[in-house]
Scaffold this motif. Structure first.
Motif, PDB file in Angstrom:
ATOM      1  N   VAL A   6     -10.879  14.951 -16.107  1.00 49.44           N
ATOM      2  CA  VAL A   6     -10.593  15.189 -14.699  1.00 49.44           C
ATOM      3  C   VAL A   6     -10.155  13.876 -14.087  1.00 49.44           C
ATOM      4  CG1 VAL A   6     -11.593  15.816 -12.474  1.00 49.44           C
ATOM      5  CG2 VAL A   6     -12.313  17.029 -14.533  1.00 49.44           C
ATOM      6  N   THR A   7      -9.067  13.918 -13.336  1.00 40.76           N
ATOM      7  CA  THR A   7      -8.680  12.745 -12.563  1.00 40.76           C
ATOM      8  C   THR A   7      -8.934  13.074 -11.100  1.00 40.76           C
ATOM      9  OG1 THR A   7      -6.395  13.483 -12.388  1.00 40.76           O
ATOM     10  CG2 THR A   7      -6.934  12.014 -14.219  1.00 40.76           C
ATOM     11  N   CYS A   8      -9.283  12.075 -10.350  1.00 38.92           N
ATOM     12  CA  CYS A   8      -9.634  12.282  -8.947  1.00 38.92           C
ATOM     13  C   CYS A   8      -9.075  11.121  -8.126  1.00 38.92           C
ATOM     14  CB  CYS A   8     -11.157  12.386  -8.835  1.00 38.92           C
ATOM     15  SG  CYS A   8     -11.707  12.853  -7.208  1.00 38.92           S
ATOM     16  N   PRO A   9      -7.763  11.142  -7.865  1.00 43.29           N
ATOM     17  CA  PRO A   9      -7.135  10.031  -7.148  1.00 43.29           C
ATOM     18  C   PRO A   9      -7.742   9.765  -5.765  1.00 43.29           C
ATOM     19  CG  PRO A   9      -5.472  11.491  -8.063  1.00 43.29           C
ATOM     20  CD  PRO A   9      -6.794  12.163  -8.252  1.00 43.29           C
ATOM     21  N   SER A  10      -8.236  10.806  -5.100  1.00 39.44           N
ATOM     22  CA  SER A  10      -8.806  10.604  -3.766  1.00 39.44           C
ATOM     23  C   SER A  10     -10.189   9.978  -3.826  1.00 39.44           C
ATOM     24  CB  SER A  10      -8.905  11.933  -3.019  1.00 39.44           C
ATOM     25  OG  SER A  10      -9.933  12.739  -3.592  1.00 39.44           O
ATOM     26  N   GLY A  11     -10.843  10.082  -4.987  1.00 38.84           N
ATOM     27  CA  GLY A  11     -12.207   9.592  -5.113  1.00 38.84           C
ATOM     28  C   GLY A  11     -13.235  10.563  -4.562  1.00 38.84           C
ATOM     29  N   VAL A  39     -15.584  17.512  -5.697  1.00 42.96           N
ATOM     30  CA  VAL A  39     -16.547  18.542  -5.315  1.00 42.96           C
ATOM     31  C   VAL A  39     -16.665  19.510  -6.470  1.00 42.96           C
ATOM     32  CG1 VAL A  39     -17.045  20.428  -3.714  1.00 42.96           C
ATOM     33  CG2 VAL A  39     -15.915  18.358  -2.898  1.00 42.96           C
ATOM     34  N   VAL A  40     -17.891  19.785  -6.865  1.00 41.74           N
ATOM     35  CA  VAL A  40     -18.134  20.757  -7.922  1.00 41.74           C
ATOM     36  C   VAL A  40     -18.667  22.017  -7.255  1.00 41.74           C
ATOM     37  CG1 VAL A  40     -19.417  21.242 -10.029  1.00 41.74           C
ATOM     38  CG2 VAL A  40     -18.631  18.915  -9.555  1.00 41.74           C
ATOM     39  N   MET A  41     -17.935  23.105  -7.394  1.00 36.79           N
ATOM     40  CA  MET A  41     -18.295  24.370  -6.753  1.00 36.79           C
ATOM     41  C   MET A  41     -18.930  25.320  -7.753  1.00 36.79           C
ATOM     42  SD  MET A  41     -17.369  24.614  -3.499  1.00 36.79           S
ATOM     43  CE  MET A  41     -17.245  26.365  -3.243  1.00 36.79           C
ATOM     44  N   ASP A  42     -19.834  26.116  -7.254  1.00 35.03           N
ATOM     45  CA  ASP A  42     -20.380  27.220  -8.023  1.00 35.03           C
ATOM     46  C   ASP A  42     -19.231  28.215  -8.206  1.00 35.03           C
ATOM     47  OD1 ASP A  42     -21.425  29.750  -8.697  1.00 35.03           O
ATOM     48  OD2 ASP A  42     -23.338  29.287  -7.756  1.00 35.03           O
ATOM     49  N   GLY A  43     -18.914  28.544  -9.442  1.00 37.81           N
ATOM     50  CA  GLY A  43     -17.803  29.445  -9.728  1.00 37.81           C
ATOM     51  C   GLY A  43     -17.900  30.784  -9.035  1.00 37.81           C
ATOM     52  N   GLY A  44     -19.096  31.218  -8.719  1.00 39.84           N
ATOM     53  CA  GLY A  44     -19.282  32.493  -8.034  1.00 39.84           C
ATOM     54  C   GLY A  44     -18.711  32.510  -6.636  1.00 39.84           C
ATOM     55  N   TYR A  45     -18.542  31.332  -6.023  1.00 40.20           N
ATOM     56  CA  TYR A  45     -18.006  31.259  -4.672  1.00 40.20           C
ATOM     57  C   TYR A  45     -16.483  31.273  -4.627  1.00 40.20           C
ATOM     58  CZ  TYR A  45     -22.597  30.068  -2.848  1.00 40.20           C
ATOM     59  OH  TYR A  45     -23.906  30.086  -2.498  1.00 40.20           O
ATOM     60  N   LEU A  46     -15.841  31.043  -5.722  1.00 39.82           N
ATOM     61  CA  LEU A  46     -14.393  30.834  -5.708  1.00 39.82           C
ATOM     62  C   LEU A  46     -13.599  32.034  -5.214  1.00 39.82           C
ATOM     63  CD1 LEU A  46     -13.966  28.709  -8.928  1.00 39.82           C
ATOM     64  CD2 LEU A  46     -14.054  27.944  -6.562  1.00 39.82           C
ATOM     65  N   GLU A  47     -14.108  33.243  -5.397  1.00 39.25           N
ATOM     66  CA  GLU A  47     -13.366  34.411  -4.933  1.00 39.25           C
ATOM     67  C   GLU A  47     -13.725  34.809  -3.512  1.00 39.25           C
ATOM     68  OE1 GLU A  47     -13.063  37.724  -7.611  1.00 39.25           O
ATOM     69  OE2 GLU A  47     -13.278  36.403  -9.332  1.00 39.25           O
ATOM     70  N   LEU A  48     -14.706  34.143  -2.891  1.00 43.63           N
ATOM     71  CA  LEU A  48     -15.144  34.552  -1.571  1.00 43.63           C
ATOM     72  C   LEU A  48     -14.158  34.174  -0.479  1.00 43.63           C
ATOM     73  CD1 LEU A  48     -18.949  33.758  -1.738  1.00 43.63           C
ATOM     74  CD2 LEU A  48     -17.810  35.958  -2.013  1.00 43.63           C
ATOM     75  N   TRP A  49     -13.588  32.972  -0.549  1.00 41.39           N
ATOM     76  CA  TRP A  49     -12.692  32.533   0.508  1.00 41.39           C
ATOM     77  C   TRP A  49     -11.860  31.380   0.013  1.00 41.39           C
ATOM     78  CZ3 TRP A  49     -13.845  28.739   4.869  1.00 41.39           C
ATOM     79  CH2 TRP A  49     -12.807  28.755   5.803  1.00 41.39           C
ATOM     80  N   SER A  50     -10.560  31.501   0.151  1.00 40.66           N
ATOM     81  CA  SER A  50      -9.661  30.481  -0.369  1.00 40.66           C
ATOM     82  C   SER A  50      -9.468  29.319   0.597  1.00 40.66           C
ATOM     83  CB  SER A  50      -8.295  31.098  -0.655  1.00 40.66           C
ATOM     84  OG  SER A  50      -7.643  31.428   0.561  1.00 40.66           O
ATOM     85  N   VAL A 105     -13.786  26.742   8.908  1.00 41.65           N
ATOM     86  CA  VAL A 105     -13.315  25.483   8.345  1.00 41.65           C
ATOM     87  C   VAL A 105     -13.349  25.589   6.820  1.00 41.65           C
ATOM     88  CG1 VAL A 105     -13.748  23.009   8.189  1.00 41.65           C
ATOM     89  CG2 VAL A 105     -14.196  24.218  10.348  1.00 41.65           C
ATOM     90  N   PRO A 106     -12.214  25.344   6.143  1.00 46.52           N
ATOM     91  CA  PRO A 106     -12.203  25.396   4.676  1.00 46.52           C
ATOM     92  C   PRO A 106     -13.187  24.382   4.088  1.00 46.52           C
ATOM     93  CG  PRO A 106      -9.965  25.301   5.543  1.00 46.52           C
ATOM     94  CD  PRO A 106     -10.892  25.026   6.699  1.00 46.52           C
ATOM     95  N   HIS A 107     -13.773  24.736   2.969  1.00 45.47           N
ATOM     96  CA  HIS A 107     -14.770  23.870   2.342  1.00 45.47           C
ATOM     97  C   HIS A 107     -14.229  22.481   2.026  1.00 45.47           C
ATOM     98  CE1 HIS A 107     -16.780  27.840   1.293  1.00 45.47           C
ATOM     99  NE2 HIS A 107     -17.511  27.265   2.205  1.00 45.47           N
ATOM    100  N   ARG A 108     -12.951  22.385   1.688  1.00 41.84           N
ATOM    101  CA  ARG A 108     -12.394  21.057   1.397  1.00 41.84           C
ATOM    102  C   ARG A 108     -12.457  20.172   2.639  1.00 41.84           C
ATOM    103  NH1 ARG A 108      -8.188  24.508   1.393  1.00 41.84           N
ATOM    104  NH2 ARG A 108      -6.750  24.300   3.119  1.00 41.84           N
TER     105      ARG A 108
END
Length: 116
Positions: free
Chosen positions: A10-15, A18-29, A101-104
């Motif tokens: 994984v590269t993370c240029p922004s530094g 965030v590690v998300m629970d995969g179960g949340y990924l379909e709830l809201w984009s 507000v989006p999670h990001r």
């Protein structure tokens, strides 16, 4: 004996990672409102001259933003916050965001607000 297996990189240029629970990924984009007819929850910013002090003493979530307040609880939650501010003589109130507000953005705000 332990065997290490490289699954990927994984590269993370922004530094900011965030590690998300995969179960949340379909709830809201974050690009559109949830599929419900009404917003299931509301996000607020605490604003006013005493916003930081009110947020700290209210002690519900970290910082001067309150996320994911269930729709059925918004009126009571707002009344509780207003009462808290009156009792502690804080010049602060809740400002509702126009949309959730989006999670990001939660993460970006948390990083920008951190005192590290």
């Amino acid at each position: 004996m332990t065997v290490e297996v490289l699954l990927g990189e994984v590269t993370c240029p922004s530094g900011q990672l965030v590690v998300m629970d995969g179960g949340y990924l379909e709830l809201w984009s974050g690009h559109r409102a949830p599929d419900d007819e009404e917003r299931p929850a509301t996000d607020f910013a605490i604003v006013g001259a005493d916003a930081e002090a009110a947020a700290e003493s209210f002690d519900r979530q970290t910082g001067a933003r309150l996320y994911d307040i269930p729709a059925h609880a918004v009126a009571e939650f707002t009344a509780t916050f207003d009462k808290h501010c009156r009792e502690h003589e804080h010049d602060a109130h809740l400002r509702e965001f126009e949309q959730q507000v989006p999670h990001r953005e939660w993460v970006r705000h948390a990083v920008a607000s951190s005192r590290l």
